[in-house]
Enzyme design. Structure first.
Site, PDB file in Angstrom:
ATOM      1  N   LYS A 195      72.649  59.172  25.288  1.00 29.41           N
ATOM      2  CA  LYS A 195      71.647  59.306  24.236  1.00 29.41           C
ATOM      3  C   LYS A 195      72.307  59.926  23.017  1.00 29.41           C
ATOM      4  O   LYS A 195      72.618  61.113  22.992  1.00 29.41           O
ATOM      5  CB  LYS A 195      70.473  60.191  24.668  1.00 29.41           C
ATOM      6  CG  LYS A 195      69.310  60.024  23.697  1.00 29.41           C
ATOM      7  CD  LYS A 195      68.380  61.205  23.623  1.00 29.41           C
ATOM      8  CE  LYS A 195      68.835  62.329  22.756  1.00 29.41           C
ATOM      9  NZ  LYS A 195      69.000  62.017  21.322  1.00 29.41           N
ATOM     10  N   GLY A 248      75.559  70.322  22.234  1.00 28.77           N
ATOM     11  CA  GLY A 248      74.534  70.588  21.230  1.00 28.77           C
ATOM     12  C   GLY A 248      74.286  72.072  21.126  1.00 28.77           C
ATOM     13  O   GLY A 248      75.168  72.889  21.429  1.00 28.77           O
ATOM     14  N   GLY A 253      70.690  73.698  25.195  1.00 28.16           N
ATOM     15  CA  GLY A 253      71.522  73.796  26.401  1.00 28.16           C
ATOM     16  C   GLY A 253      70.838  74.631  27.473  1.00 28.16           C
ATOM     17  O   GLY A 253      70.846  74.292  28.660  1.00 28.16           O
ATOM     18  N   GLU A 270      78.329  72.070  26.395  1.00 31.98           N
ATOM     19  CA  GLU A 270      79.224  72.472  25.297  1.00 31.98           C
ATOM     20  C   GLU A 270      78.320  72.899  24.151  1.00 31.98           C
ATOM     21  O   GLU A 270      77.651  72.066  23.547  1.00 31.98           O
ATOM     22  CB  GLU A 270      80.093  71.286  24.851  1.00 31.98           C
ATOM     23  CG  GLU A 270      80.949  70.694  25.932  1.00 31.98           C
ATOM     24  CD  GLU A 270      82.124  71.566  26.290  1.00 31.98           C
ATOM     25  OE1 GLU A 270      82.411  72.537  25.553  1.00 31.98           O
ATOM     26  OE2 GLU A 270      82.761  71.293  27.308  1.00 31.98           O
ATOM     27  N   GLU A 402      75.036  81.304  14.326  1.00 37.32           N
ATOM     28  CA  GLU A 402      75.758  80.081  13.983  1.00 37.32           C
ATOM     29  C   GLU A 402      75.039  79.403  12.811  1.00 37.32           C
ATOM     30  O   GLU A 402      73.854  79.099  12.895  1.00 37.32           O
ATOM     31  CB  GLU A 402      75.773  79.137  15.180  1.00 37.32           C
ATOM     32  CG  GLU A 402      76.559  77.880  14.887  1.00 37.32           C
ATOM     33  CD  GLU A 402      76.584  76.911  16.066  1.00 37.32           C
ATOM     34  OE1 GLU A 402      75.515  76.617  16.607  1.00 37.32           O
ATOM     35  OE2 GLU A 402      77.674  76.453  16.413  1.00 37.32           O
TER      36      GLU A 402
END
Ligand code: NAD
Length: 499
Positions: A195, A248, A253, A270, A402
């Site tokens: 996806k 992502g 996650g 990740e 982030e």
């Protein structure tokens, strides 16, 4: 299609043709419409205009794709010899390489990133990734085991494929990150439903066309563009999926890990980062400045391992920050397809707004703006933000969270142990860099940094052979290198009683 793209002098006929084809789902080697007939528009980030309409997969389509993948796993795919599987992966790599210009253009158009970067990084690294894992197919061996039970046994291990792998991909390196999942999954004998991000599905749809050309049996690789909350969730929850490989945000996650716990679905995650880029006192300031640029402005800073916190010795701080600011101001922003462009627009309006909110929070919380800090409408009508440098403090939001954009926070420090302690004081642990003329000192600092990858005198170095993944909230498991193989196979111990 966006007028700017159609008229662009930099776009090849092959790419124009691809963009004018109907963008559908790939299920069982057939291009199909979405079951519910829905679609969504992919935008040109340089202008904000609609680019391509893409069929939107929902749970029903995901189910069709997983069934096709299950059938392939139990059928023809499992009967191919390792050498035949390897040849298919190698063939796909050759085809991507043959179409490198087209892939570079598609990736640049869809994500906004400079074509110089897609030609140097995204596309060749994807090609090499497929080749690297093609090489592993014929080398997936087990062991014979010197067991000590009374009697006489032959005991050995085998590495067996898991079944259907669900791959969920972000928008920042759509093709390359998908290859990190597809290549090892197929190399180990699994089948895949991928996806792509709803923002950037185009390069993967082109990859699907080439997979058909390469001759993969039906159902081995299925592609279902759609939204995370619908198609993504359905893939994670599907009982036919044995493993989810996700790249992502840390938030999603975590959700995936919770959902996967229901059926003990295997996961590789990740996730995000807030990576420290540390100048030691003896480092060459010019090298540090070049490394800081690469660390934060490559791919518009939309990089999981972006070097978003630059630690500089206090005695050199003003000088280095001045150099960094001046270099940032010299970066040429423009549309990704222009070969002179060094930094493109951000990928979407949402991402641009998110980054602008972080910049505003920096101002509000008292960080001092060295350069940038605004949208760059001179570069285009799309989602451009100036390369931005702040001097800040560890507690500020811009130094903790982030941002995933071109925003650097420079932080002074007094001694190296303090810098290491502050570098590690984050929930993340994806990557870090150290700059020094004394490699021994660099190694000692690298040993203390809690990160999945540490670069000494470099930044953003990645290779198919070098494992990639995070400590702490940056993820679970490793992609790339031989460590990835562990995540796409189960180990089976077999005992034979020889009497
Ligand atoms: P995101 O988490 O919003 O989306 C990633 C993918 O997950 C997309 O395909 C999305 O549609 C899908 N998704 C969203 N919600 C879902 C759900 N509930 N269930 C299943 N799938 C769902 O991330 P993004 O904005 O696309 O990418 C940026 C993030 O990715 C950043 O945090 C960045 O650090 C991270 N990233 C990490 C790496 C790495 O290697 N560690 C690499 C690139 C990006």
């Amino acid at each position: 299609m966006a007028a700017g793209i159609i008229e662009s002098p930099w776009i090849s006929d092959a790419t124009r043709q691809f963009l004018s084809r109907r963008a559908r789902l790939l299920i069982g080697n057939k291009w199909v419409e979405a079951a519910q007939g829905g679609s969504f528009w992919v935008k040109d980030p340089a202008s904000g205009e609609d680019l391509v309409e893409v069929a939107e997969a929902t749970a029903e389509d995901v189910d069709r794709a997983v069934r096709a993948a299950e059938k392939a796993f139990q059928g023809r795919w499992s009967r191919l010899s390792p050498a035949e599987r390897a040849r298919l992966l190698w063939k796909l790599a050759d085809l991507i390489e043959e179409h490198a210009q087209e892939f570079s253009e598609i990736e640049s158009i869809n994500t906004g990133k400079p074509i110089t970067e897609t030609m140097l990084a995204d596309v060749p690294l994807t090609v090499e990734h497929f080749r690297y894992f093609a090489g592993w197919v014929t080398k997936l061996t087990g062991e014979t085991l010197p067991v000590s039970q009374p009697g006489h046994y032959l005991a050995y291990t085998r590495r067996e494929p898991l079944g259907v792998v669900g791959a969920i991909v972000p928008w920042n390196f759509p093709l390359m990150i998908a290859s990190w999942k597809i290549a090892p999954a197929l190399a180990c004998g699994n089948t895949v439903v991928v996806k792509p991000s709803e923002v950037t599905p185009l390069s993967l749809l082109r990859l699907g066309e080439l997979a058909l050309e390469a001759g993969f049996p039906p159902g081995v690789l299925n592609i279902v563009p759609g939204y995370g909350a619908t198609a993504g969730k359905a893939l994670v929850a599907h009982p036919g999926v044995e493993k989810i490989s996700f790249t992502g945000s840390t938030r999603v996650g975590r959700e995936i890990m919770i959902s996967a716990a229901d059926r003990f679905t295997r996961v590789t995650l990740e996730l995000g980062g807030k990576s420290p880029n540390i100048m030691l006192p003896d480092a060459d300031p010019d090298a540090v400045v070049a490394g800081a640029m690469m660390g934060i402005f490559f791919n518009q800073g939309e990089v999981c391992c972006a070097g978003s916190r630059l630690f500089v010795p206090r005695s050199q701080f003003d000088h280095v920050v001045d150099l960094v600011g001046r270099r940032a101001e010299s970066i040429q922003q423009g549309i990704g397809l222009d070969p002179a462009t060094e930094m493109g627009p951000l990928v979407s309006e949402g991402q641009m707004n998110r980054v602008m909110q972080y910049i505003d929070s920096g101002r509000r919380e008292g960080a001092s703006l060295v350069t940038g800090g605004s949208r760059n409408q001179a570069a285009g009508s799309g989602y451009f933000i100036q390369p931005t440098v702040f001097v800040g403090q560890d507690e500020m939001t811009i130094a903790r969270e982030e941002i995933f954009g071109p925003v650097l926070v420079a932080l002074p420090y007094d001694d190296v142990d303090e810098a290491v302690r502050r570098a590690n004081a984050t929930p993340y642990g994806l990557a870090a860099a150290v700059w020094t003329e004394d490699v021994r000192q660099g190694i000692k600092v690298a040993e203390k940094l809690k990160a999945g990858t540490v670069w000494i005198n470099g930044y953003n170095l990645l290779d198919a052979t070098s494992p990639w993944g995070g400590f702490k909230a940056s993820g679970i498991g490793r992609e790339m290198g031989q460590y990835a193989l562990q995540h796409y196979t189960e180990v089976k111990s077999t005992w034979i009683n020889l009497g």
